[in-house]
Design a protein around this motif. Structure first.
Motif, PDB file in Angstrom:
ATOM      1  N   SER A  41       0.829  -1.204   0.000  1.00 26.17           N
ATOM      2  CA  SER A  41       0.000   0.000   0.000  1.00 26.17           C
ATOM      3  C   SER A  41       0.863   1.254   0.000  1.00 26.17           C
ATOM      4  CB  SER A  41      -0.947   0.001   1.202  1.00 26.17           C
ATOM      5  OG  SER A  41      -1.929  -1.007   1.068  1.00 26.17           O
ATOM      6  N   GLN A  85      -8.020   0.712  -1.078  1.00 21.78           N
ATOM      7  CA  GLN A  85      -8.512  -0.480  -0.404  1.00 21.78           C
ATOM      8  C   GLN A  85      -9.815  -0.181   0.327  1.00 21.78           C
ATOM      9  OE1 GLN A  85      -5.658  -2.195   2.282  1.00 21.78           O
ATOM     10  NE2 GLN A  85      -6.984  -3.889   2.872  1.00 21.78           N
ATOM     11  N   ASP A 170      -5.304  -0.848  -5.328  1.00 25.30           N
ATOM     12  CA  ASP A 170      -4.825  -1.373  -4.049  1.00 25.30           C
ATOM     13  C   ASP A 170      -5.881  -2.267  -3.412  1.00 25.30           C
ATOM     14  OD1 ASP A 170      -3.503  -1.870  -1.703  1.00 25.30           O
ATOM     15  OD2 ASP A 170      -3.646   0.176  -0.917  1.00 25.30           O
TER      16      ASP A 170
END
Length: 247
Positions: A41, A85, A170
């Motif tokens: 990330s 995410q 992500d």
């Protein structure tokens, strides 16, 4: 399209990326996999220009430009898209207005005419259709009351409208059930599988790669890429785990 050379980056003065190098050409799909805390990330946020992610060494070139010299909005206008995410909620802002402002801001920065209301709605309906998303959902405040899968599908609609050169996604598969995973995977392919585009998928699992077939798979561990291969590497990771493959 993207050339990362010996990248070092810190978060809160803690070194996270420790000499990462990666090259992505137009038309390619790359997947980065790795254990928790490896820096996956951090790589995405560093490419996107998120504040607090400080580059302490190395270089990044994107579409012929020094990416590190560009502000986050300039990176977006140059054609870089970062999918999160955990997409955030923005109460009080309708999704359709948010998307239109984002699209026209990028068009203005490139010297293009902004989309009219009718032109934008036609484009939004087309991209929402790819993700099987009802337009009524996009009239609601950004992500407010959306399920995890709806947030990810809405984010892919945004990607389709912005039409980036490079999408950095992500853990887009997190929070998706089986049907939503297939729909999102098909949407990524429809939007980004083109000669002048590229995708960097950051993921823990093979399951998204069943739908978005990568050309290359990289293992990120302790802040650097320790192994690269083809799609079979993801299957090897799935079967044996990171420890066995990285050792």
């Amino acid at each position: 399209m993207l050339e990362i050379t010996d990248l070092h980056a810190t978060v809160a003065d803690k070194p996270i990326l420790k000499g990462l190098s990666l090259s992505i050409n137009a038309g390619e799909v790359h997947a980065i996999m790795g254990p928790n805390g490896a820096g996956k990330s951090t790589l995405g946020y560093t490419l996107g220009g998120r504040p607090g992610y400080e580059v302490t060494g190395g270089a990044i070139r994107f579409a012929g430009q020094d990416l590190l010299a560009l502000a986050p909005h300039e990176r977006a206008a140059a054609g870089l898209f970062l999918g999160f995410q955990y997409p955030v909620e923005i109460p009080g802002v309708s999704f359709v207005q948010f998307l239109r402002e984002a699209a026209n801001a990028q068009r203005r920065s490139r010297g293009e005419e902004p989309l009219s209301g009718g032109e934008f709605l036609k484009l939004a309906r087309e991209k929402a259709g790819l993700l099987r998303m009802d337009m009524d959902m996009l009239k609601r405040p950004v992500n407010v009351g959306f399920s995890g899968g709806e947030k990810k599908r809405a984010e892919m609609v945004q990607m389709g409208i912005l039409d980036p050169k490079l999408a950095i996604l992500d853990e887009t598969d997190s929070g998706l059930d089986i049907d939503a995973l297939r729909i999102v995977g098909e949407g990524i392919n429809a939007i980004m599988r083109a000669p002048g585009k590229a995708v960097l998928l950051i993921t823990h699992y093979q399951r998204l790669l069943d739908y978005v077939k990568p050309d290359f798979v990289h293992v990120l561990a302790a802040g650097r890429i320790v192994r690269s291969g083809g799609p079979e590497l993801a299957l090897e990771l799935e079967e044996q785990g990171y420890e066995a493959v990285v050792a």
